[in-house]
Enzyme design. Sequence first.
Site, mmCIF file in Angstrom:
data_model
loop_
_atom_site.group_PDB
_atom_site.id
_atom_site.type_symbol
_atom_site.label_atom_id
_atom_site.label_comp_id
_atom_site.label_asym_id
_atom_site.label_seq_id
_atom_site.Cartn_x
_atom_site.Cartn_y
_atom_site.Cartn_z
ATOM 1 N N HIS A 1 5.217 11.260 10.124
ATOM 2 C CA HIS A 1 3.685 11.202 9.646
ATOM 3 C C HIS A 1 2.809 12.370 10.295
ATOM 4 O O HIS A 1 2.298 13.106 9.604
ATOM 5 C CB HIS A 1 3.012 9.902 9.597
ATOM 6 C CG HIS A 1 1.717 10.038 9.071
ATOM 7 N ND1 HIS A 1 1.342 10.004 7.744
ATOM 8 C CD2 HIS A 1 0.472 9.922 9.834
ATOM 9 C CE1 HIS A 1 0.197 10.071 7.644
ATOM 10 N NE2 HIS A 1 -0.492 10.115 8.557
ATOM 11 N N ASP B 1 -5.195 5.305 -15.325
ATOM 12 C CA ASP B 1 -6.244 4.549 -14.504
ATOM 13 C C ASP B 1 -5.469 3.999 -13.433
ATOM 14 O O ASP B 1 -5.030 2.980 -13.420
ATOM 15 C CB ASP B 1 -6.853 3.766 -15.348
ATOM 16 C CG ASP B 1 -7.754 2.804 -14.801
ATOM 17 O OD1 ASP B 1 -8.094 3.188 -13.760
ATOM 18 O OD2 ASP B 1 -8.610 2.181 -15.697
ATOM 19 N N LYS C 1 0.691 -1.264 0.026
ATOM 20 C CA LYS C 1 0.292 -0.014 0.177
ATOM 21 C C LYS C 1 0.715 1.080 -0.129
ATOM 22 O O LYS C 1 0.753 2.334 -0.715
ATOM 23 C CB LYS C 1 -1.012 -0.047 1.185
ATOM 24 C CG LYS C 1 -1.986 0.960 1.273
ATOM 25 C CD LYS C 1 -1.416 2.328 1.899
ATOM 26 C CE LYS C 1 -2.395 3.377 1.933
ATOM 27 N NZ LYS C 1 -2.178 4.835 2.715
#
Length: 440
Positions: free
Chosen positions: A393, A296, A280
């Site tokens: 983060h 796409d 991911k």
Amino acid sequence: MTAPIEGFSKLGKEDKIRWIAQHYTNNSEDTIAILKQYWHSDPKLQNLHDEFIENTITNFYLPLGIAPNFLINNKLYAIPMAIEESSVVAAASKAAKYWHTRGGFKATVLGTEKVGQVHFMYEGDTEKLGHFFKRVQPKLLESVAAITKNMEKRGGGIRNIALRNKSADLENYFQLHCTFETQDAMGANFINSCLEGIAETFKEEAQLYDAFTQQEKDLEIVMSILSNNIPNCLVRAEVSCPVTDLKAQDGMEPMDFAQKMVRAVNMAKVEPYRAVTHNKGIMNGIDAVILATGNDFRAIEAGAHAYAAKDGQYTSLTHASIDDGIFKFWIEIPLAVGTVGGLTNLHPLVKLALEILQHPTAKELMQIVAVAGLAQNFGAVRSLVTTGIQQGHMKMHLLNILNQLGATESEKHKLIAHFKNHTATHSAVVQAFNELRSKK
């Protein structure tokens, strides 16, 4: 409201907005205002966007960022990235700068073969079907010559048509498995048009084949469609340097850092729960470039995850090793991208993104996209094995939290300065904000 609406697509945009506001939101005036504030001020530009999809009511914005300093095959790039997630662009930029001084990224396209299939049901003698296919194969190619003509001029076209017997998996199931080269186009419309033409000719010729029984002549074409599983449309991107040239946070020794990186990647190879999150992170970088260049991302995601599971278990798309004192980090991933067709010639920001990338060919864009994914993964794994993922983060996420709290520009400035030297957890940010407000 229980009854479905009839003719929604025939309503004007203003009427669509009023209907959705009245029936599905609490405050129709606010809804209308929000939707209209994201319209382009230029009616021609708004009309262009309205016609990209159906039932358009407004534009949905994502930030477009730039990750600079990517040295790819000795050429310097600034990579456009469209994404909503904090820290992605920062991590990619940091990895690009890190490897710029260590030789940069190397990328190679290993193949560009794309796939489409005609799926059909056939009840009869498989040997006769094989003979029929050999006889009809040239006619299948001839039947789509008008479609393939321009693509062939550019070096593309249909590379092969093969008959596949899948009846062991599903009774009476067969395929015409077709491979294509589409050059700088992603090629979905080209492939699907070819497949439909091939299917029609295949069906017609079956009706005329004297060796078939009537049941065999009446083979059923179920569907004709491209596949997003493209294991032979593949690109490799890599970085490497002597272990002694590696530098990690917190004064970690280079060899210790290299070994931790290799172990982390190997864990993602053997543990699917880790591999899914690991990949991911790769797709954070890849999807952001895919979106920015009008490609796409759903097809890219599907193909990448299929490739990650090609050996029977879902595993890491990246690899790492230490060989003779050299640290290597690389990715091999299928990517079907285009730099012509689709939105590439229509969407102003897509055109600009491709210009920023110096008008790449499809092969060059494959390399750039793969590098973005590799850089993102390197940055994530590096953080995980050193300071942890949340420190960086949460600092990137800080502005989102402050905006949710309604902080003023002055408060943002003070709190950003504060969290340069403090851990930015959500609760810590809320506490610091409340303390700052209470002093006022």
